[in-house]
Design a protein around this motif. Structure first.
Motif, PDB file in Angstrom:
ATOM      1  N   VAL A  84       0.841  -1.195   0.000  1.00 12.14           N
ATOM      2  CA  VAL A  84       0.000   0.000   0.000  1.00 12.14           C
ATOM      3  C   VAL A  84       0.877   1.247   0.000  1.00 12.14           C
ATOM      4  CG1 VAL A  84      -1.913  -1.174   1.163  1.00 12.14           C
ATOM      5  CG2 VAL A  84      -0.213   0.057   2.538  1.00 12.14           C
ATOM      6  N   GLU A  85       0.350   2.313  -0.547  1.00  8.78           N
ATOM      7  CA  GLU A  85       1.105   3.569  -0.605  1.00  8.78           C
ATOM      8  C   GLU A  85       1.315   4.145   0.790  1.00  8.78           C
ATOM      9  OE1 GLU A  85       0.492   7.949  -2.500  1.00  8.78           O
ATOM     10  OE2 GLU A  85      -0.022   6.244  -3.763  1.00  8.78           O
ATOM     11  N   SER A  86       0.290   4.047   1.629  1.00  5.14           N
ATOM     12  CA  SER A  86       0.367   4.582   2.983  1.00  5.14           C
ATOM     13  C   SER A  86      -0.364   3.643   3.940  1.00  5.14           C
ATOM     14  CB  SER A  86      -0.268   5.976   3.043  1.00  5.14           C
ATOM     15  OG  SER A  86      -0.523   6.357   4.379  1.00  5.14           O
ATOM     16  N   ILE A  87       0.363   3.094   4.893  1.00  2.00           N
ATOM     17  CA  ILE A  87      -0.281   2.234   5.882  1.00  2.00           C
ATOM     18  C   ILE A  87      -1.337   3.014   6.649  1.00  2.00           C
ATOM     19  CG2 ILE A  87       0.080   1.033   8.083  1.00  2.00           C
ATOM     20  CD1 ILE A  87       2.620  -0.154   6.937  1.00  2.00           C
ATOM     21  N   GLU A  88      -1.014   4.225   7.072  1.00  4.18           N
ATOM     22  CA  GLU A  88      -1.960   5.006   7.873  1.00  4.18           C
ATOM     23  C   GLU A  88      -3.262   5.287   7.138  1.00  4.18           C
ATOM     24  OE1 GLU A  88      -1.927   5.608  11.071  1.00  4.18           O
ATOM     25  OE2 GLU A  88       0.016   4.634  11.239  1.00  4.18           O
ATOM     26  N   SER A  89      -3.171   5.704   5.877  1.00  2.00           N
ATOM     27  CA  SER A  89      -4.412   5.998   5.153  1.00  2.00           C
ATOM     28  C   SER A  89      -5.192   4.719   4.855  1.00  2.00           C
ATOM     29  CB  SER A  89      -4.140   6.789   3.868  1.00  2.00           C
ATOM     30  OG  SER A  89      -3.383   6.031   2.959  1.00  2.00           O
ATOM     31  N   THR A  90      -4.487   3.606   4.660  1.00  5.47           N
ATOM     32  CA  THR A  90      -5.176   2.338   4.413  1.00  5.47           C
ATOM     33  C   THR A  90      -5.856   1.840   5.684  1.00  5.47           C
ATOM     34  OG1 THR A  90      -3.549   1.844   2.685  1.00  5.47           O
ATOM     35  CG2 THR A  90      -4.937   0.029   3.445  1.00  5.47           C
ATOM     36  N   ILE A  91      -5.202   2.010   6.829  1.00  6.61           N
ATOM     37  CA  ILE A  91      -5.841   1.669   8.110  1.00  6.61           C
ATOM     38  C   ILE A  91      -7.116   2.492   8.276  1.00  6.61           C
ATOM     39  CG2 ILE A  91      -5.643   1.893  10.622  1.00  6.61           C
ATOM     40  CD1 ILE A  91      -2.669   1.122  10.311  1.00  6.61           C
ATOM     41  N   ALA A  92      -7.035   3.780   7.976  1.00 10.16           N
ATOM     42  CA  ALA A  92      -8.215   4.651   8.095  1.00 10.16           C
ATOM     43  C   ALA A  92      -9.331   4.190   7.160  1.00 10.16           C
ATOM     44  CB  ALA A  92      -7.824   6.100   7.808  1.00 10.16           C
ATOM     45  N   HIS A  93      -8.970   3.795   5.949  1.00  9.55           N
ATOM     46  CA  HIS A  93      -9.953   3.282   4.980  1.00  9.55           C
ATOM     47  C   HIS A  93     -10.668   2.052   5.533  1.00  9.55           C
ATOM     48  CE1 HIS A  93     -11.697   1.961   1.191  1.00  9.55           C
ATOM     49  NE2 HIS A  93     -11.103   0.795   1.359  1.00  9.55           N
ATOM     50  N   TYR A  94      -9.908   1.105   6.061  1.00 13.89           N
ATOM     51  CA  TYR A  94     -10.507  -0.102   6.641  1.00 13.89           C
ATOM     52  C   TYR A  94     -11.309   0.219   7.894  1.00 13.89           C
ATOM     53  CZ  TYR A  94      -8.229  -3.343   3.429  1.00 13.89           C
ATOM     54  OH  TYR A  94      -7.844  -4.035   2.314  1.00 13.89           O
ATOM     55  N   ALA A  95     -10.811   1.115   8.729  1.00 18.29           N
ATOM     56  CA  ALA A  95     -11.538   1.489   9.955  1.00 18.29           C
ATOM     57  C   ALA A  95     -12.896   2.085   9.614  1.00 18.29           C
ATOM     58  CB  ALA A  95     -10.707   2.464  10.791  1.00 18.29           C
ATOM     59  N   ALA A  96     -12.944   2.918   8.580  1.00 27.67           N
ATOM     60  CA  ALA A  96     -14.214   3.519   8.164  1.00 27.67           C
ATOM     61  C   ALA A  96     -15.211   2.460   7.697  1.00 27.67           C
ATOM     62  CB  ALA A  96     -13.962   4.537   7.042  1.00 27.67           C
ATOM     63  N   ALA A  97     -14.689   1.317   7.244  1.00 30.02           N
ATOM     64  CA  ALA A  97     -15.553   0.216   6.803  1.00 30.02           C
ATOM     65  C   ALA A  97     -15.827  -0.778   7.937  1.00 30.02           C
ATOM     66  CB  ALA A  97     -14.910  -0.493   5.614  1.00 30.02           C
ATOM     67  N   GLY A  98     -15.320  -0.481   9.146  1.00 31.72           N
ATOM     68  CA  GLY A  98     -15.601  -1.318  10.302  1.00 31.72           C
ATOM     69  C   GLY A  98     -14.577  -2.400  10.617  1.00 31.72           C
ATOM     70  N   TYR A  99     -13.399  -2.335   9.988  1.00 35.15           N
ATOM     71  CA  TYR A  99     -12.350  -3.322  10.230  1.00 35.15           C
ATOM     72  C   TYR A  99     -11.350  -2.788  11.249  1.00 35.15           C
ATOM     73  CZ  TYR A  99     -14.066  -5.592   6.010  1.00 35.15           C
ATOM     74  OH  TYR A  99     -14.849  -6.212   5.071  1.00 35.15           O
ATOM     75  N   GLU A 100     -10.858  -3.674  12.127  1.00 39.54           N
ATOM     76  CA  GLU A 100      -9.917  -3.285  13.175  1.00 39.54           C
ATOM     77  C   GLU A 100      -8.502  -3.757  12.870  1.00 39.54           C
ATOM     78  OE1 GLU A 100     -11.195  -4.906  16.881  1.00 39.54           O
ATOM     79  OE2 GLU A 100     -13.121  -3.863  16.833  1.00 39.54           O
ATOM     80  N   VAL A 101      -7.533  -3.044  13.453  1.00 39.67           N
ATOM     81  CA  VAL A 101      -6.148  -3.492  13.416  1.00 39.67           C
ATOM     82  C   VAL A 101      -5.986  -4.565  14.482  1.00 39.67           C
ATOM     83  CG1 VAL A 101      -3.740  -2.838  13.838  1.00 39.67           C
ATOM     84  CG2 VAL A 101      -5.249  -1.288  12.570  1.00 39.67           C
ATOM     85  N   ALA A 102      -5.581  -5.751  14.057  1.00 35.76           N
ATOM     86  CA  ALA A 102      -5.343  -6.847  15.001  1.00 35.76           C
ATOM     87  C   ALA A 102      -3.910  -6.826  15.516  1.00 35.76           C
ATOM     88  CB  ALA A 102      -5.621  -8.194  14.331  1.00 35.76           C
ATOM     89  N   PHE A 103      -2.974  -6.412  14.661  1.00 38.57           N
ATOM     90  CA  PHE A 103      -1.562  -6.453  15.031  1.00 38.57           C
ATOM     91  C   PHE A 103      -0.838  -5.360  14.274  1.00 38.57           C
ATOM     92  CE2 PHE A 103       2.764  -8.377  14.810  1.00 38.57           C
ATOM     93  CZ  PHE A 103       2.965  -8.606  16.161  1.00 38.57           C
ATOM     94  N   ASP A 104       0.061  -4.658  14.960  1.00 38.44           N
ATOM     95  CA  ASP A 104       0.852  -3.578  14.367  1.00 38.44           C
ATOM     96  C   ASP A 104       2.272  -3.750  14.887  1.00 38.44           C
ATOM     97  OD1 ASP A 104       1.959  -1.170  13.459  1.00 38.44           O
ATOM     98  OD2 ASP A 104       0.225   0.023  14.061  1.00 38.44           O
ATOM     99  N   ALA A 105       3.230  -3.945  13.988  1.00 37.85           N
ATOM    100  CA  ALA A 105       4.598  -4.235  14.428  1.00 37.85           C
ATOM    101  C   ALA A 105       5.627  -3.531  13.563  1.00 37.85           C
ATOM    102  CB  ALA A 105       4.844  -5.739  14.391  1.00 37.85           C
ATOM    103  N   ARG A 106       6.776  -3.365  14.177  1.00 37.71           N
ATOM    104  CA  ARG A 106       7.961  -2.856  13.470  1.00 37.71           C
ATOM    105  C   ARG A 106       9.094  -3.834  13.691  1.00 37.71           C
ATOM    106  NH1 ARG A 106       7.579   2.241  11.405  1.00 37.71           N
ATOM    107  NH2 ARG A 106       5.876   3.485  12.225  1.00 37.71           N
ATOM    108  N   MET A 107       9.797  -4.100  12.605  1.00 35.80           N
ATOM    109  CA  MET A 107      11.011  -4.903  12.706  1.00 35.80           C
ATOM    110  C   MET A 107      12.073  -4.032  13.384  1.00 35.80           C
ATOM    111  SD  MET A 107      10.233  -7.755  10.982  1.00 35.80           S
ATOM    112  CE  MET A 107      11.732  -8.470  10.355  1.00 35.80           C
ATOM    113  N   GLU A 108      13.186  -4.630  13.748  1.00 34.57           N
ATOM    114  CA  GLU A 108      14.258  -3.872  14.391  1.00 34.57           C
ATOM    115  C   GLU A 108      14.794  -2.757  13.498  1.00 34.57           C
ATOM    116  OE1 GLU A 108      16.971  -6.925  15.754  1.00 34.57           O
ATOM    117  OE2 GLU A 108      15.984  -6.945  17.711  1.00 34.57           O
ATOM    118  N   ASP A 109      14.707  -2.936  12.173  1.00 36.23           N
ATOM    119  CA  ASP A 109      15.183  -1.900  11.240  1.00 36.23           C
ATOM    120  C   ASP A 109      14.129  -0.825  10.963  1.00 36.23           C
ATOM    121  OD1 ASP A 109      13.353  -3.159   9.554  1.00 36.23           O
ATOM    122  OD2 ASP A 109      14.846  -3.741   8.052  1.00 36.23           O
TER     123      ASP A 109
END
Length: 176
Positions: A100-125
């Motif tokens: 996706v071009e932007s994780i944040e805007s895609t999360i917002a798109h899914y949230a507006a449709a009623g979908y939740e973030v189940a897991f959000d992670a960053r690798m060490e890099d």
């Protein structure tokens, strides 16, 4: 209407990634598989709470799509155990991955449709990936990540090695 995004990866949660990759290869000719043990995360949240995840993944090419087999090495809640109860030995399709071009805007798109973030992670890099819970409507999670040079390069490497087994079926790598 959002841009149509191709599925880049199909991922299965399994008890043993090496066994699953070997069996998949025998059935479908997929691979070879790049196996990363104990993938290090710098930070993670599961459903908004701090989380720990120790996991191992095997990545191979299956036709035009990457296939991943993933196992959780530690106990405790996770997006994997949301679908497959800890200790049950069960597994199956867990997620499909999208660039996706932007994780944040895609999360917002899914949230507006009623979908939740189940897991959000960053690798060490600093590389970030997110699982959107689409189980009730699609039967699986949706993994999101932005296409960094290293990620696109890794996808290219896996695709370029498809069907070429001179280094074996299972190739150990480090993602740390």
């Amino acid at each position: 209407m959002p841009e149509a995004l191709p599925v880049r990866q199909i991922a299965y949660f399994v008890p043993d990634v090496r066994k699953a990759a070997t069996e998949h290869h025998a059935l479908y000719g997929s691979g070879p598989y790049f196996v990363a043990e104990n993938i290090p995360l710098g930070s993670a949240t599961h459903r908004g709470n701090p989380a720990t995840l120790d996991h191992t993944s095997a990545y191979g090419q299956w036709g035009s799509v990457m296939v991943e087999f993933v196992q959780q090495n530690n106990s405790g809640p996770s997006a994997f155990h949301d679908m497959y109860a800890e200790g049950s030995g069960e597994g199956g399709l867990h997620h499909v991955a999208l660039f996706v071009e932007s994780i944040e805007s895609t999360i917002a798109h899914y949230a507006a449709a009623g979908y939740e973030v189940a897991f959000d992670a960053r690798m060490e890099d600093g590389f970030r990936f997110v699982f959107i819970d689409a189980v009730k409507t699609h039967g699986h999670m949706i993994e999101l990540y932005e296409p960094t040079d290293s990620l696109v390069g890794f996808y290219g490497l896996v695709a370029d090695k498809a069907g070429r087994f001179s280094d074996g079926l299972l190739i150990d790598i480090s993602l740390g």
